[in-house]
Design an enzyme around this catalytic site. Structure first.
Site, PDB file in Angstrom:
ATOM      1  N   SER A 126       1.606   3.292  -8.007  1.00 39.93           N
ATOM      2  CA  SER A 126       1.306   3.088  -6.592  1.00 39.93           C
ATOM      3  C   SER A 126       1.491   4.393  -5.806  1.00 39.93           C
ATOM      4  O   SER A 126       0.897   5.408  -6.173  1.00 39.93           O
ATOM      5  CB  SER A 126       2.167   1.943  -6.049  1.00 39.93           C
ATOM      6  OG  SER A 126       1.653   1.463  -4.833  1.00 39.93           O
ATOM      7  N   HIS A 239      -3.101  -5.264  -8.159  1.00 41.20           N
ATOM      8  CA  HIS A 239      -2.074  -4.214  -8.230  1.00 41.20           C
ATOM      9  C   HIS A 239      -1.034  -4.568  -9.296  1.00 41.20           C
ATOM     10  O   HIS A 239      -0.391  -3.690  -9.850  1.00 41.20           O
ATOM     11  CB  HIS A 239      -1.402  -4.102  -6.857  1.00 41.20           C
ATOM     12  CG  HIS A 239      -0.707  -2.798  -6.603  1.00 41.20           C
ATOM     13  ND1 HIS A 239      -1.306  -1.562  -6.769  1.00 41.20           N
ATOM     14  CD2 HIS A 239       0.557  -2.528  -6.157  1.00 41.20           C
ATOM     15  CE1 HIS A 239      -0.453  -0.603  -6.459  1.00 41.20           C
ATOM     16  NE2 HIS A 239       0.691  -1.163  -6.084  1.00 41.20           N
TER      17      HIS A 239
END
Length: 263
Positions: A126, A239
């Site tokens: 991330s 994600h």
């Protein structure tokens, strides 16, 4: 001051979720600040592979998880994961890939200083994707870089994540329109000419936290510069990947890392 970067000043044992892995909380120096992070070592320690784990998020979002660090250590790596300045008892204030990149650089030096570590791989998840690329640019001798669901363009994050805009304006000092240079220095796409290590990009195509466009921009730029890049895109995932798939990818990416040394 720079010669102290990465110097360990305190070590505390930490209960490990894995009987084959030892965990310690380390306090180390980064630009004069006492910053904290977690070290995970396989108990056999018959490895020369260092692994710099660069977390995502900010503050309490995306904190380093001991089980995750232990998972990578159990694949045969000595893993260090900085918490970044201002977190979990560390000094200073995190600023989202601004000065706090120095915490990643000092963490790389910390790994270099450990006995027996010969190669260092860099992993970013991330927001850690930006940190990983910036660290790889700083240390051309790094063995490899993996960015998983990684940010590559800070202005794009501002555009996409309305929920993060207040935090980004506070931490970075304003919008990309008002301070384009502050977003540019946090965007490694502009400096990839200086990057030497091979890169692996892992991204879920349905990621709404960090859109796959970040991965595509990074891939295009690396290919344009004739850099070594591999891409694993996953059509169905966001994600966060399901646990069984996640475990398999950890196995595969750590194999990929080790193969870069043999090249």
């Amino acid at each position: 001051m720079e010669e102290y970067n990465g110097k360990i000043v305190e070590i505390n044992e930490f209960p490990s979720p894995n009987p084959k892995v030892e965990l310690k909380v380390i306090t180390y120096i980064s630009n004069g600040l006492r910053v904290k992070g977690m070290l995970a070592e396989p108990k056999t320690r018959d490895t020369s592979e260092g692994f710099l784990y660069l977390r995502g998020g900010i503050k309490n979002v995306g904190k380093v998880r001991p089980s995750r660090i232990a998972q990578f250590a159990s694949e045969g790596f000595i893993v260090f994961a900085p918490y970044y300045r201002g977190n979990q008892g560390g000094e200073g204030n995190e600023d989202f890939a601004g000065d706090d990149r120095e915490d990643a650089f000092a963490a790389y030096r910390l790994l270099q200083s450990l006995p027996g570590v010969r190669h260092i791989h860099i992993f970013g998840f991330s927001r850690g994707g930006v940190m990983a690329l910036l660290t790889g640019i700083q240390f051309s001798e790094a063995a490899s870089i993996v960015t998983w669901g990684g940010v590559s363009d800070m202005s794009l994050t501002y555009q996409e994540r309305k929920d993060l805009r207040r935090m980004m304006k506070r931490v970075i000092g304003g919008t990309p329109e008002k301070y384009p240079e502050r977003y540019q220095i946090r965007t490694p796409l502009y400096e990839l000419e200086k990057l030497s290590p091979p890169v692996l990009i892992i991204h879920g195509v349905n990621d709404e936290n960090v859109s796959v466009e970040h991965a595509y921009r990074l891939e295009r730029r690396l290919k344009l510069l004739n850099k070594s890049v591999a891409c694993w895109y996953f059509e169905k995932f966001t994600h966060y990947f399901p646990p069984a798939v996640n475990r398999k990818i950890v196995e595969d990416l750590t194999k990929w890392m080790k193969n870069q040394i043999k090249r």
